[in-house]
Scaffold this motif. Sequence first.
Motif, short mmCIF file in Angstrom:
data_model
loop_
_atom_site.label_atom_id
_atom_site.label_comp_id
_atom_site.label_asym_id
_atom_site.label_seq_id
_atom_site.Cartn_x
_atom_site.Cartn_y
_atom_site.Cartn_z
N MET A 1 25.60 -0.14 4.72
CA MET A 1 25.32 1.29 4.62
C MET A 1 26.32 2.04 5.49
N PRO A 2 26.57 3.31 5.16
CA PRO A 2 27.48 4.10 6.00
C PRO A 2 26.84 4.49 7.33
N MET A 3 27.66 4.82 8.28
CA MET A 3 27.28 5.30 9.62
C MET A 3 26.63 4.21 10.48
N MET A 4 25.54 3.64 10.03
CA MET A 4 24.87 2.55 10.76
C MET A 4 24.45 1.51 9.73
N ASP A 5 25.05 0.31 9.83
CA ASP A 5 24.68 -0.71 8.84
C ASP A 5 23.39 -1.42 9.28
N GLY A 6 22.92 -2.31 8.45
CA GLY A 6 21.66 -3.00 8.73
C GLY A 6 21.66 -3.77 10.04
N PHE A 7 22.79 -4.39 10.36
CA PHE A 7 22.87 -5.15 11.61
C PHE A 7 22.86 -4.23 12.83
N GLU A 8 23.54 -3.10 12.73
CA GLU A 8 23.52 -2.13 13.83
C GLU A 8 22.10 -1.57 14.01
N PHE A 9 21.39 -1.36 12.91
CA PHE A 9 19.99 -0.92 12.98
C PHE A 9 19.16 -1.97 13.72
N LEU A 10 19.34 -3.23 13.37
CA LEU A 10 18.58 -4.30 14.04
C LEU A 10 18.91 -4.38 15.52
N GLY B 1 0.81 -1.21 0.00
CA GLY B 1 0.00 0.00 0.00
C GLY B 1 0.84 1.26 0.00
N GLU B 2 1.84 1.33 0.88
CA GLU B 2 2.65 2.54 1.03
C GLU B 2 4.10 2.15 1.27
N VAL B 3 5.03 2.91 0.70
CA VAL B 3 6.45 2.69 0.92
C VAL B 3 7.06 3.98 1.45
N ILE B 4 7.70 3.88 2.61
CA ILE B 4 8.41 5.01 3.20
C ILE B 4 9.90 4.71 3.03
N THR B 5 10.63 5.64 2.42
CA THR B 5 12.03 5.36 2.11
C THR B 5 12.99 6.18 2.96
N PHE B 6 14.14 5.56 3.24
CA PHE B 6 15.23 6.21 3.96
C PHE B 6 16.54 5.81 3.30
N SER B 7 17.45 6.78 3.21
CA SER B 7 18.78 6.52 2.65
C SER B 7 19.75 6.05 3.72
N LEU B 8 19.44 6.32 4.97
CA LEU B 8 20.30 5.93 6.08
C LEU B 8 19.46 5.30 7.18
N ALA B 9 20.09 4.41 7.93
CA ALA B 9 19.37 3.69 8.98
C ALA B 9 19.02 4.57 10.18
N GLY B 10 19.87 5.54 10.51
CA GLY B 10 19.61 6.41 11.67
C GLY B 10 18.28 7.15 11.58
N PRO B 11 18.02 7.84 10.46
CA PRO B 11 16.73 8.52 10.32
C PRO B 11 15.54 7.55 10.33
N ALA B 12 15.73 6.33 9.84
CA ALA B 12 14.65 5.34 9.88
C ALA B 12 14.35 4.96 11.33
N LEU B 13 15.39 4.82 12.13
CA LEU B 13 15.22 4.52 13.55
C LEU B 13 14.50 5.68 14.25
N ASP B 14 14.89 6.91 13.91
CA ASP B 14 14.20 8.09 14.46
C ASP B 14 12.72 8.08 14.08
N PHE B 15 12.42 7.73 12.83
CA PHE B 15 11.04 7.68 12.37
C PHE B 15 10.24 6.68 13.21
N LEU B 16 10.82 5.50 13.47
CA LEU B 16 10.12 4.49 14.28
C LEU B 16 9.88 5.01 15.70
N ARG B 17 10.86 5.74 16.24
CA ARG B 17 10.71 6.31 17.59
C ARG B 17 9.56 7.32 17.63
N GLU B 18 9.51 8.17 16.61
CA GLU B 18 8.55 9.27 16.60
C GLU B 18 7.16 8.84 16.13
N ASN B 19 7.04 7.65 15.56
CA ASN B 19 5.76 7.19 15.02
C ASN B 19 5.42 5.80 15.55
#
Length: 130
Positions: free
Chosen positions: A63-72, A31-49
Amino acid sequence: MKRIGTAILIDDNPIDQRLYKKILMRSDLVGEVITFSLAGPALDFLRENRSQKIDVIFLDINMPMMDGFEFLDAATEEFKDGFTEIVVAMLTTSLNPVDKERARKFDVVREYITKPLTKQHIQDVVAFLS
């Protein structure tokens, strides 16, 4: 037929991100796709929503700065059981079996997809939705 209501796509490659968003939307399974280029802002989005229902996260490993495993690591630590309701599909170009084994250690990771993302991969992910 099951569908993904909302998916998050986290991929630092802008070409892959545009292509995969198009594939997801054209699949008629999302239905909907929300995109992020970096994992940090995606984590912030989950926190705020926290109240927004996210069905699936398509997560690039390298990915730079925070890879997928660090995000998990961060998301499972912070959101605990609330995060385990989300289906995570790892996206990678890596054929390294160590990455695949590392992904299996996370309960939320249900699919390990070697790029490129295809409609068949999306159908496989949809099968994990409850």
